[in-house]
Design an enzyme around this catalytic site. Structure first.
Site: not given
Ligand code: RIB
Ligand code: CA
Length: 305
Positions: A234
């Site tokens: 992500h």
């Molecule tokens: O949903 C994914 C996000 O939530 C990413 O930033 C992960 O590190 C958590 O913070």
């Protein structure tokens, strides 16, 4: 060679935040790191950011931020990121000092001269608190690149993504503030899946950072298990959306969220663009090239010449 963009990174390391941090070291001039509670507690996210500075041999100020969301109860995602936030690693004590300036004042100081670029990869609590302290802040932020939200369902509820859901009030304040921003949501990040091939590449590189990041990725893949091919990476998408915009497609939109504590809490609703709202949604990524950059940075976070 173009000058790397100067940024402040607000994060909740967290395994994918760790990959994003190394991408920031390699592809940007990383001026400051602010930490927020999210994946794990503020003590752990701050400790992890300091440890990652030692691991990467970097000397970027780390500023401690919010220990809880603005109004709702805090939660953690340690089932995905491990109890320390960095997989099975019991994060060692760091020689890297924690700044005496807290995250909100660090954000305001970093943005003081205007035209500031901010990348955020966690809940937006620090950003919202900075906006509450100085409502004129949007005039001095040129763009915010945020990993969170999404257009096709959630990962903490079936409608909301973790960073948005954890602090929906902070997201609402940020979306209404006038800040120009791009949302790198789950619809985008689930195109960028990393798994065994990348673990093998990191192990084969045998650098001080790559073997540690291989361990993180192995834990993340085993505990995320969202896709057969691998786990969505992500946070680096938001960072690389700034440094390598040609690898992403975005559409102008108007993004709103809900702070009501029901099934739509933290859901990001994407509407037709409005002339006075500079919101963009990332919709497509050149995943192979994005993954290659993430692996490059995990192998060698030294700034590219
Ligand atoms: O949903 C994914 C996000 O939530 C990413 O930033 C992960 O590190 C958590 O913070
Ligand atoms: Ca994160």
């Amino acid at each position: 060679m173009t000058t790397p963009p100067r940024i402040l990174l607000d994060c909740d390391p967290g395994i994918d935040d760790a990959f994003a941090l190394l991408c920031a070291l390699r592809f940007t001039e990383l001026a400051a790191i602010t930490t927020v509670s999210g994946n794990v507690s503020i003590n752990n996210t701050t400790r992890n950011a300091r440890y990652l500075m030692d691991l990467a041999g970097a000397d970027v100020p780390v500023h401690r931020g919010a220990s809880a969301p603005l109004l709702v109860e805090g939660v953690a995602a340690d089932e995905i990121h491990g109890s320390s936030g960095l997989g099975n690693l019991a994060t060692p004590d760091s020689e890297h000092p924690e700044s005496g300036l807290d995250a909100v004042d660090a954000i305001l100081q970093y943005c003081a001269d205007g035209d500031a670029t901010v990348v955020a990869t966690g809940p937006l609590t620090n950003i919202a608190r900075a906006l509450q302290k100085d409502p004129s802040l949007p005039e001095r932020i040129s763009h915010l690149y945020w990993m969170g939200g999404g257009t096709e369902g959630g990962n903490v509820t079936d409608r909301a993504e973790f960073n948005a859901w954890v602090d929906p009030h902070a997201l609402d304040i940020t979306l209404r503030s006038g800040i120009s921003l791009t949302m790198f949501g789950l619809n985008l990040t689930h195109q960028v899946l990393m798994g065994q091939p990348e673990i093998d590449a990191l192990r084969a590189a045998r650098t001080s950072t790559s073997s540690v990041l291989a361990d993180f990725l192995e834990f993340y893949r085993e505990n995320g298990a969202l896709h057969v091919e691998g786990q969505p990476m992500h946070d680096p998408c938001a960072l690389l959306g700034l440094t390598h915009p040609d690898l992403f497609e975005t559409t102008k939109s108007h993004i709103v969220t809900s702070t009501i504590d029901d099934e739509d809490r933290g859901r990001t609703f994407v509407h037709e663009p409005q002339t006075n709202v500079e919101h963009y949604v990332a919709v497509r990524a050149d995943a192979p090239r994005v993954i290659d950059l993430i692996v490059q940075a995990a192998i060698n976070p030294t700034p590219v010449a």
